[in-house]
Design a protein around this motif. Sequence first.
Motif, PDB file in Angstrom:
ATOM      1  N   TYR A 186       2.530   3.412   8.523  1.00 30.04           N
ATOM      2  CA  TYR A 186       2.329   3.877   7.158  1.00 30.04           C
ATOM      3  C   TYR A 186       1.571   2.808   6.380  1.00 30.04           C
ATOM      4  O   TYR A 186       1.773   1.607   6.586  1.00 30.04           O
ATOM      5  N   GLY A 213       0.786  -1.224   0.000  1.00 30.09           N
ATOM      6  CA  GLY A 213       0.000   0.000   0.000  1.00 30.09           C
ATOM      7  C   GLY A 213       0.815   1.268   0.000  1.00 30.09           C
ATOM      8  O   GLY A 213       0.449   2.244  -0.661  1.00 30.09           O
ATOM      9  N   SER A 214       1.950   1.282   0.720  1.00 27.88           N
ATOM     10  CA  SER A 214       2.687   2.526   0.900  1.00 27.88           C
ATOM     11  C   SER A 214       3.945   2.630   0.057  1.00 27.88           C
ATOM     12  O   SER A 214       4.410   3.728  -0.222  1.00 27.88           O
ATOM     13  N   SER A 259      -1.903   2.282   3.165  1.00 29.53           N
ATOM     14  CA  SER A 259      -2.879   2.824   2.222  1.00 29.53           C
ATOM     15  C   SER A 259      -4.243   2.876   2.895  1.00 29.53           C
ATOM     16  O   SER A 259      -4.380   2.607   4.102  1.00 29.53           O
ATOM     17  N   ARG A 288       7.632   4.217  -4.787  1.00 27.80           N
ATOM     18  CA  ARG A 288       7.258   5.621  -4.680  1.00 27.80           C
ATOM     19  C   ARG A 288       8.485   6.458  -4.328  1.00 27.80           C
ATOM     20  O   ARG A 288       9.321   6.046  -3.527  1.00 27.80           O
ATOM     21  N   ILE A 293      -1.167   7.842   5.704  1.00 26.43           N
ATOM     22  CA  ILE A 293      -1.782   7.101   4.613  1.00 26.43           C
ATOM     23  C   ILE A 293      -1.403   7.746   3.290  1.00 26.43           C
ATOM     24  O   ILE A 293      -1.483   8.969   3.129  1.00 26.43           O
ATOM     25  N   VAL A 294      -0.982   6.907   2.345  1.00 35.26           N
ATOM     26  CA  VAL A 294      -0.623   7.373   1.009  1.00 35.26           C
ATOM     27  C   VAL A 294      -1.871   7.311   0.131  1.00 35.26           C
ATOM     28  O   VAL A 294      -2.506   6.256   0.002  1.00 35.26           O
ATOM     29  N   GLY A 295      -2.226   8.401  -0.474  1.00 33.69           N
ATOM     30  CA  GLY A 295      -3.399   8.440  -1.343  1.00 33.69           C
ATOM     31  C   GLY A 295      -4.141   9.753  -1.220  1.00 33.69           C
ATOM     32  O   GLY A 295      -3.717  10.684  -0.521  1.00 33.69           O
TER      33      GLY A 295
END
Length: 604
Positions: free
Chosen positions: A490, A396-397, A492, A412, A511-513
């Motif tokens: 950390y 997710g991250s 998503s 990322r 949270i990444v997004g």
Amino acid sequence: MGNIVPIPDWCVSLLPPTPIRLQGNILRDGSGLRRNSSSSVINLDGCEKLEFEVSDFFLFGCPLALVLALRKTIAPGLDLVKSRPACQHIYNLFHPADPSTFRLEPLLAKDFHMIPPFIIPRYQKFPLGDGNSSLLADTLQSYPSMFSGVPEPMSTTMLTPAHSDIWPSSEHLVSTEGQAAQPASPAPCNVARVIERWWGSKRIDYALYCPDALTAFPTVTLPHLFHASYWESTDVVAFILRQVMKQQNVEPEQSGLEISDYSPPLPREKWLRRRTQVKIRNVAANHRASDVVVSVGGPQVLSGRFTYGPLDVVTLTGEKVDVYIMTQPSSGKWIQYGSETTSSSGRICCSLPPDKWLPLGTYPVRMFVRGDHTYAECYLSVLPKGMECVVFSIDGSFAASVSIMGSDPKVRAGAVDVVRHWQDRGYLIVYVTGRPDMQKQKVVAWLSQHNFPHGIVSFCDGLVHDPLRQKTAFLQSMVQEAQVKIEAAYGSMKDISVYALLPVPAQQVYIVGRPSKKWLNQCQFLSEGYMTHLAQLENRRTHAAVPANARVGLAKGSFAGAGRGSFPRTACPPRCRSEHGGSAGVTEQARKPRSVSLRFNSEP
């Protein structure tokens, strides 16, 4: 012998000037001065001098000994001892089969033509060196009979090629060195004479590993092959780093993450079940073991599963597995802690007895199958109570693209830097993923490929319907049983429900997004990416570093090749990728070497 490789001007500038003018401008031009350079100055005496002091001088396949012998031929009365380079130590690195290199030591002391050069240890076997001393005094004490007489004047006939028949291969070098005489005290006058004539206090000639297969190559091609090999050899890089670190009194980091190749001392045994050999034929091992986190003084239990094939096509049933632990990672010694028999599902469980519980630290663990010596590896982390950690969700991250099987997901930008920021502050790094444990080798190889810092990695136990529940159960057991405190997390959007069940403040859940109003009160969204978040972390002073007593035994560094898997569509090797997942511009497949190149890092 073929063409002589010319020595650059900056190399010759380390040597004292000599009044002898050599024909053909080998060392000096007709004016008596070498051409000017931006990195050198000219003294009043008319000779160039570097603008900086040189401590260590490394030669890679350099025919400097041939140049000095030529000087001695033109001027027989020239004392080569006075030609000592303007540096503390000189290292003449060469391959024994290289026809364009010569030894320097016999020019200084003729008895050294009977002494093999110092063997540079293989990096795969001895990452921190093999313990053999390169000091000149230790060498003299190992050969007392050779230094019992009065030294005779040196002559050019003692010029010894590096490829002389005395040392035809690196294996013979090792055997010759092992046959040295027992240490004794040589005559003090001889020792003083040799030390007085020597360049520095260490050995000068150093031999690298050279495969025997090179004897079939044409001699004219060997100098080019060897010259290319110096710049890609891990043996050379490790040797240089060890010498520089010793000069600066810097001790190597005792992380224990670099695990050399190891084979158990016991030979391979016959399979306990006859059909095992037939079942595992033509399938690769896919063994895995779970990373274990325990608090100091708690029970230490190791578990693993042994299967073959990418999708666990074959399960290893009823076979012996030996458990080895590197109790002192700095020494590289593995100790067997027990033997177990795999169950019908290919699993083993090894509980360490209380009298053998390990103290604080991170310990590599390997579980070897007796039948074929394949193994599963993991890490046992014994932590102090109240140890703080930071949790990262891999898919997710970190991943910027979706990949279920086979391909290499992109990273990322700034993700590696954020993880390293927390590791440098003393926090334990924990990676969680909803992938099944059958993909452990691929996931760990992906983390290693992109230089992620080392940490605990958690997978789901096989294919499960609710991977988020598996994540929650692992993190809760780590908090309750190992008494670990989660400082930040950390992930998503899907990980918000997992972190909500853990004692983590909402301000520390990142949270990444894209931001969502539904979750604004339960987390912090990193809408501007990791680079902006990293700048905020570096400017923020609320996250104090973990106390020193809580960092005892924590290993720092990257995974360092812990994963053995590979990705078929990898664009370039790890050294060509940036920490942010970017490509170096030229892919591995696009590179077409103009000539044959050899790598001497693998075992024959």
